[in-house]
Design a protein around this motif. Structure first.
Motif, PDB file in Angstrom:
ATOM      1  N   LEU A   1       1.990   4.207   9.836  1.00 21.54           N
ATOM      2  CA  LEU A   1       2.546   4.810   8.632  1.00 21.54           C
ATOM      3  C   LEU A   1       3.061   6.207   8.964  1.00 21.54           C
ATOM      4  O   LEU A   1       2.385   6.981   9.645  1.00 21.54           O
ATOM      5  N   GLY A   2       4.241   6.526   8.482  1.00 23.45           N
ATOM      6  CA  GLY A   2       4.812   7.846   8.692  1.00 23.45           C
ATOM      7  C   GLY A   2       4.451   8.784   7.553  1.00 23.45           C
ATOM      8  O   GLY A   2       4.507   8.402   6.378  1.00 23.45           O
ATOM      9  N   ILE A   3       4.048  10.010   7.884  1.00 22.29           N
ATOM     10  CA  ILE A   3       3.800  11.074   6.909  1.00 22.29           C
ATOM     11  C   ILE A   3       4.795  12.183   7.228  1.00 22.29           C
ATOM     12  O   ILE A   3       4.776  12.744   8.329  1.00 22.29           O
TER      13      ILE A   3
ATOM     14  N   ILE B   1       6.482  12.348   2.001  1.00 20.89           N
ATOM     15  CA  ILE B   1       7.124  11.042   2.167  1.00 20.89           C
ATOM     16  C   ILE B   1       6.229  10.160   3.014  1.00 20.89           C
ATOM     17  O   ILE B   1       5.824  10.533   4.115  1.00 20.89           O
ATOM     18  N   VAL B   2       5.908   8.976   2.494  1.00 19.52           N
ATOM     19  CA  VAL B   2       5.127   7.986   3.230  1.00 19.52           C
ATOM     20  C   VAL B   2       6.006   6.770   3.445  1.00 19.52           C
ATOM     21  O   VAL B   2       6.577   6.233   2.490  1.00 19.52           O
ATOM     22  N   ASP B   3       6.155   6.353   4.691  1.00 19.10           N
ATOM     23  CA  ASP B   3       6.957   5.172   4.961  1.00 19.10           C
ATOM     24  C   ASP B   3       6.299   4.325   6.041  1.00 19.10           C
ATOM     25  O   ASP B   3       5.443   4.800   6.793  1.00 19.10           O
ATOM     26  N   LEU B   4       6.690   3.060   6.082  1.00 13.32           N
ATOM     27  CA  LEU B   4       6.145   2.125   7.062  1.00 13.32           C
ATOM     28  C   LEU B   4       7.000   2.171   8.323  1.00 13.32           C
ATOM     29  O   LEU B   4       8.165   1.808   8.307  1.00 13.32           O
TER      30      LEU B   4
ATOM     31  N   ALA C   1       0.802  -1.225   0.000  1.00 10.78           N
ATOM     32  CA  ALA C   1       0.000   0.000   0.000  1.00 10.78           C
ATOM     33  C   ALA C   1       0.833   1.272   0.000  1.00 10.78           C
ATOM     34  O   ALA C   1       0.388   2.298  -0.523  1.00 10.78           O
ATOM     35  N   VAL C   2       2.032   1.259   0.595  1.00  9.34           N
ATOM     36  CA  VAL C   2       2.816   2.479   0.770  1.00  9.34           C
ATOM     37  C   VAL C   2       3.097   3.207  -0.547  1.00  9.34           C
ATOM     38  O   VAL C   2       2.870   4.421  -0.653  1.00  9.34           O
ATOM     39  N   PRO C   3       3.592   2.541  -1.594  1.00  8.47           N
ATOM     40  CA  PRO C   3       3.830   3.267  -2.861  1.00  8.47           C
ATOM     41  C   PRO C   3       2.548   3.854  -3.445  1.00  8.47           C
ATOM     42  O   PRO C   3       2.556   4.971  -3.976  1.00  8.47           O
TER      43      PRO C   3
ATOM     44  N   LYS D   1       1.792   7.964  -3.907  1.00  6.44           N
ATOM     45  CA  LYS D   1       1.408   8.504  -5.211  1.00  6.44           C
ATOM     46  C   LYS D   1       0.073   9.239  -5.136  1.00  6.44           C
ATOM     47  O   LYS D   1      -0.081  10.340  -5.681  1.00  6.44           O
ATOM     48  N   SER D   2      -0.903   8.655  -4.437  1.00  6.28           N
ATOM     49  CA  SER D   2      -2.225   9.276  -4.375  1.00  6.28           C
ATOM     50  C   SER D   2      -2.208  10.558  -3.553  1.00  6.28           C
ATOM     51  O   SER D   2      -2.864  11.543  -3.910  1.00  6.28           O
ATOM     52  N   LEU D   3      -1.461  10.577  -2.437  1.00  5.84           N
ATOM     53  CA  LEU D   3      -1.383  11.792  -1.628  1.00  5.84           C
ATOM     54  C   LEU D   3      -0.668  12.914  -2.381  1.00  5.84           C
ATOM     55  O   LEU D   3      -1.073  14.074  -2.314  1.00  5.84           O
ATOM     56  N   THR D   4       0.387  12.566  -3.093  1.00  2.00           N
ATOM     57  CA  THR D   4       1.095  13.575  -3.882  1.00  2.00           C
ATOM     58  C   THR D   4       0.173  14.168  -4.947  1.00  2.00           C
ATOM     59  O   THR D   4       0.200  15.376  -5.215  1.00  2.00           O
ATOM     60  N   GLY D   5      -0.676  13.307  -5.528  1.00  5.34           N
ATOM     61  CA  GLY D   5      -1.627  13.803  -6.518  1.00  5.34           C
ATOM     62  C   GLY D   5      -2.672  14.724  -5.907  1.00  5.34           C
ATOM     63  O   GLY D   5      -3.056  15.726  -6.505  1.00  5.34           O
ATOM     64  N   GLU D   6      -3.134  14.416  -4.708  1.00  6.16           N
ATOM     65  CA  GLU D   6      -4.126  15.256  -4.029  1.00  6.16           C
ATOM     66  C   GLU D   6      -3.527  16.588  -3.596  1.00  6.16           C
ATOM     67  O   GLU D   6      -4.180  17.628  -3.672  1.00  6.16           O
ATOM     68  N   LEU D   7      -2.282  16.548  -3.118  1.00  6.25           N
ATOM     69  CA  LEU D   7      -1.671  17.749  -2.558  1.00  6.25           C
ATOM     70  C   LEU D   7      -1.002  18.629  -3.602  1.00  6.25           C
ATOM     71  O   LEU D   7      -0.826  19.831  -3.385  1.00  6.25           O
TER      72      LEU D   7
END
Length: 315
Positions: free
Chosen positions: A181-183, A56-59, A39-41, A45-51
């Motif tokens: 998940l880290g944001i 950076i999203v990491d586990l 799910a992380v990748p 990608k989806s958050l970058t598209g929204e924002l």
């Protein structure tokens, strides 16, 4: 209180109440980690598209936990929501902490990701709740998967709640898996915590569909070691007597006969280790007394039924 929707779901809840964890820790963690790594990748990608700007999203971690502990590490300010699925009404509890909310809001409205954001130490605004809801939707969609591995979540995710409403929201307890998940940006970091019942996570790992009402054996055995399956428990069947006042009870004498209520025969309770499992009907087969299972025990309904006679007595 949420009642089980079918006998199969009732059996799952009974198992959790009796023994706690519903799977081997290593197996549960492996299932959660595989789900999160897929799910992380997609989430990044989806958050970058929204924002419109990279985050950076990491586990951060995957561990066994309890559903009731879903918000235990979120601090005083956070937002949460609970997403249901075809398998469970609380298949996924999502919690986002204040630093992650601040990062998302700042980035969404054009803030410089290289500069620290101001911490949120107050009740969340409606805009911050809306942004939290958007994040929850993206996280749930990324974890939901597709095909046989799909969690079959009921999307879109419900609107996030915060403050007193979030802190007082009753979470049905049970064995769970916690995915953190880290944001983050170069200057700040926060977390989104995903808590799922272990039976939901394991069903996804096996590519399983929700258990059917006729599926009694394999689904139980898959969740217990052989040692647990060989354990014996003592079943107790009890039948309710008439409701009496304390004064009537104090006047009992040796040899006194007590009458059953008219419905007592159909309200026998089958229990083990102090836990009521089923409501049964008392009967007789040949020379032997029997109980026939009528339906799973619903503690919430039993509580409500218990209030009705009391209310009638006061009237």
């Amino acid at each position: 209180m949420t009642s089980p929707g079918s006998p199969a779901e009732a059996r799952s809840l009974i198992i959790e109440r009796l023994v706690g964890d519903s799977g081997e820790a290593a197996q549960v963690i492996d299932a959660g980690r595989a789900m999160a790594e897929r799910a992380v990748p997609l989430l990044q990608k989806s958050l970058t598209g929204e924002l419109g700007a990279p985050v950076i999203v990491d586990l951060k971690s995957v561990e066994v936990s309890r559903v009731a502990e879903a918000r235990s590490r979120a601090g005083d300010t956070f937002a949460m929501t609970v997403v249901g699925s075809s398998m469970s009404s609380d298949a996924m509890t999502l919690v986002i902490d204040a630093p992650a909310i601040a990062i998302m809001v700042c980035t969404l409205f054009g803030g410089d990701p290289d500069l620290p954001v101001s911490p949120i130490e107050r009740d969340l605004s409606q805009i911050e709740i809306d942004v939290s809801t958007m994040v929850f939707q993206q996280v749930a969609q990324a974890l939901n998967g597709s095909g046989k591995r799909s969690l079959d979540l009921r999307l879109p995710a419900p609107r996030a709640v915060s403050g007193t409403e979030a802190k007082r929201h009753v979470l049905r307890d049970g064995a769970a898996i916690r995915i953190v998940l880290g944001i983050s940006t170069p200057a700040d970091s926060g977390t989104v915590t995903v808590t799922m019942p272990q039976r939901v996570a394991l069903a996804s790992r096996d590519g399983a569909v929700p258990v059917s009402d006729d599926d009694h054996g394999p689904s139980w055995r898959a969740r217990f070691s052989e040692e647990v399956m060989r354990s014996t428990v003592a079943l107790e069947a009890t039948m309710p007597l008439a409701r009496l006042t304390l004064g009537d009870l104090a006047g009992f004498e040796i040899g006194q006969v007590i009458e059953f209520e008219e419905t007592a025969q159909s309200q026998a309770r089958l229990s083990t280790r102090g836990k009521t499992l089923f409501v049964c009907e008392f009967g007789k087969l040949g020379q032997n007394y029997t109980v026939r299972i009528r339906h799973p025990y619903d503690a919430g309904q039993d509580f409500i039924d218990g209030l009705m006679p009391a209310a009638a007595g006061r009237a």
